[in-house]
Design a protein around this motif. Structure first.
Motif, PDB file in Angstrom:
ATOM      1  N   ASP A   1      52.148  45.443  35.518  1.00 60.38           N
ATOM      2  CA  ASP A   1      52.928  44.972  36.682  1.00 60.38           C
ATOM      3  C   ASP A   1      52.656  45.834  37.913  1.00 60.38           C
ATOM      4  O   ASP A   1      52.497  45.327  39.005  1.00 60.38           O
ATOM      5  CB  ASP A   1      54.413  44.970  36.356  1.00 60.38           C
ATOM      6  N   GLU A   2      52.602  47.149  37.693  1.00 63.85           N
ATOM      7  CA  GLU A   2      52.355  48.081  38.794  1.00 63.85           C
ATOM      8  C   GLU A   2      50.979  47.815  39.426  1.00 63.85           C
ATOM      9  O   GLU A   2      50.850  47.788  40.652  1.00 63.85           O
ATOM     10  CB  GLU A   2      52.416  49.508  38.238  1.00 63.85           C
ATOM     11  N   VAL A   3      49.955  47.613  38.606  1.00 68.16           N
ATOM     12  CA  VAL A   3      48.602  47.343  39.119  1.00 68.16           C
ATOM     13  C   VAL A   3      48.582  46.031  39.887  1.00 68.16           C
ATOM     14  O   VAL A   3      48.056  45.958  41.006  1.00 68.16           O
ATOM     15  CB  VAL A   3      47.574  47.311  37.957  1.00 68.16           C
TER      16      VAL A   3
ATOM     17  N   LEU B   1      47.214  49.129  28.201  1.00 67.68           N
ATOM     18  CA  LEU B   1      48.130  49.289  29.329  1.00 67.68           C
ATOM     19  C   LEU B   1      49.489  48.738  28.936  1.00 67.68           C
ATOM     20  O   LEU B   1      49.588  47.677  28.315  1.00 67.68           O
ATOM     21  CB  LEU B   1      47.619  48.522  30.552  1.00 67.68           C
ATOM     22  N   SER B   2      50.528  49.446  29.319  1.00 64.35           N
ATOM     23  CA  SER B   2      51.874  48.938  29.074  1.00 64.35           C
ATOM     24  C   SER B   2      52.147  47.787  30.046  1.00 64.35           C
ATOM     25  O   SER B   2      51.476  47.649  31.073  1.00 64.35           O
ATOM     26  CB  SER B   2      52.909  50.050  29.297  1.00 64.35           C
ATOM     27  N   GLN B   3      53.144  46.992  29.722  1.00 66.72           N
ATOM     28  CA  GLN B   3      53.511  45.897  30.615  1.00 66.72           C
ATOM     29  C   GLN B   3      53.920  46.422  31.986  1.00 66.72           C
ATOM     30  O   GLN B   3      53.597  45.835  33.010  1.00 66.72           O
ATOM     31  CB  GLN B   3      54.635  45.049  30.006  1.00 66.72           C
ATOM     32  N   ASP B   4      54.610  47.562  31.989  1.00 65.10           N
ATOM     33  CA  ASP B   4      55.013  48.168  33.260  1.00 65.10           C
ATOM     34  C   ASP B   4      53.801  48.568  34.091  1.00 65.10           C
ATOM     35  O   ASP B   4      53.780  48.373  35.309  1.00 65.10           O
ATOM     36  CB  ASP B   4      55.901  49.391  33.021  1.00 65.10           C
TER      37      ASP B   4
ATOM     38  N   LEU C   1      42.038  40.266  40.591  1.00 63.18           N
ATOM     39  CA  LEU C   1      43.097  40.801  39.741  1.00 63.18           C
ATOM     40  C   LEU C   1      42.533  41.328  38.427  1.00 63.18           C
ATOM     41  O   LEU C   1      42.914  42.409  37.961  1.00 63.18           O
ATOM     42  CB  LEU C   1      44.153  39.729  39.459  1.00 63.18           C
ATOM     43  N   CYS C   2      41.625  40.572  37.833  1.00 66.86           N
ATOM     44  CA  CYS C   2      41.001  41.017  36.581  1.00 66.86           C
ATOM     45  C   CYS C   2      40.244  42.314  36.793  1.00 66.86           C
ATOM     46  O   CYS C   2      40.307  43.216  35.953  1.00 66.86           O
ATOM     47  CB  CYS C   2      40.058  39.943  36.039  1.00 66.86           C
TER      48      CYS C   2
ATOM     49  N   ALA D   1      42.016  49.834  35.979  1.00 63.79           N
ATOM     50  CA  ALA D   1      43.185  50.567  35.486  1.00 63.79           C
ATOM     51  C   ALA D   1      43.049  50.877  33.997  1.00 63.79           C
ATOM     52  O   ALA D   1      43.377  51.982  33.551  1.00 63.79           O
ATOM     53  CB  ALA D   1      44.456  49.767  35.747  1.00 63.79           C
ATOM     54  N   ALA D   2      42.555  49.920  33.222  1.00 65.95           N
ATOM     55  CA  ALA D   2      42.403  50.130  31.786  1.00 65.95           C
ATOM     56  C   ALA D   2      41.355  51.201  31.491  1.00 65.95           C
ATOM     57  O   ALA D   2      41.535  52.017  30.578  1.00 65.95           O
ATOM     58  CB  ALA D   2      42.026  48.819  31.105  1.00 65.95           C
ATOM     59  N   SER D   3      40.288  51.221  32.264  1.00 65.54           N
ATOM     60  CA  SER D   3      39.239  52.215  32.012  1.00 65.54           C
ATOM     61  C   SER D   3      39.697  53.623  32.382  1.00 65.54           C
ATOM     62  O   SER D   3      39.191  54.599  31.841  1.00 65.54           O
ATOM     63  CB  SER D   3      37.968  51.855  32.777  1.00 65.54           C
ATOM     64  N   ALA D   4      40.660  53.741  33.287  1.00 70.05           N
ATOM     65  CA  ALA D   4      41.163  55.042  33.697  1.00 70.05           C
ATOM     66  C   ALA D   4      42.354  55.504  32.856  1.00 70.05           C
ATOM     67  O   ALA D   4      42.773  56.653  32.964  1.00 70.05           O
ATOM     68  CB  ALA D   4      41.572  54.993  35.172  1.00 70.05           C
TER      69      ALA D   4
END
Length: 50
Positions: A42-44, A36-39, A20-21, A27-30
């Motif tokens: 959650d999506e990731v 990253l927003s909370q949404d 998960l991490c 996702a954060a690097s992209a």
């Protein structure tokens, strides 16, 4: 070091948390934004199959 003949025990919960991490890091690097927003988080996490 593991003694000869001993089997290592895998902690499946820890392995899942590491996965998960990793997905969040990818996702954060992209992401174009600084955080990253909370949404998006959650999506990731839902995409990983929780």
């Amino acid at each position: 070091m593991t003694p000869a003949g001993c089997k290592t025990v895998q902690d499946h919960v820890a392995l899942a948390e590491i996965e998960l991490c990793g997905e969040l890091i990818i996702a954060a690097s992209a992401a174009a934004e600084d955080r990253l927003s909370q949404d998006r988080i959650d999506e990731v996490l839902m995409g990983v199959g929780l």
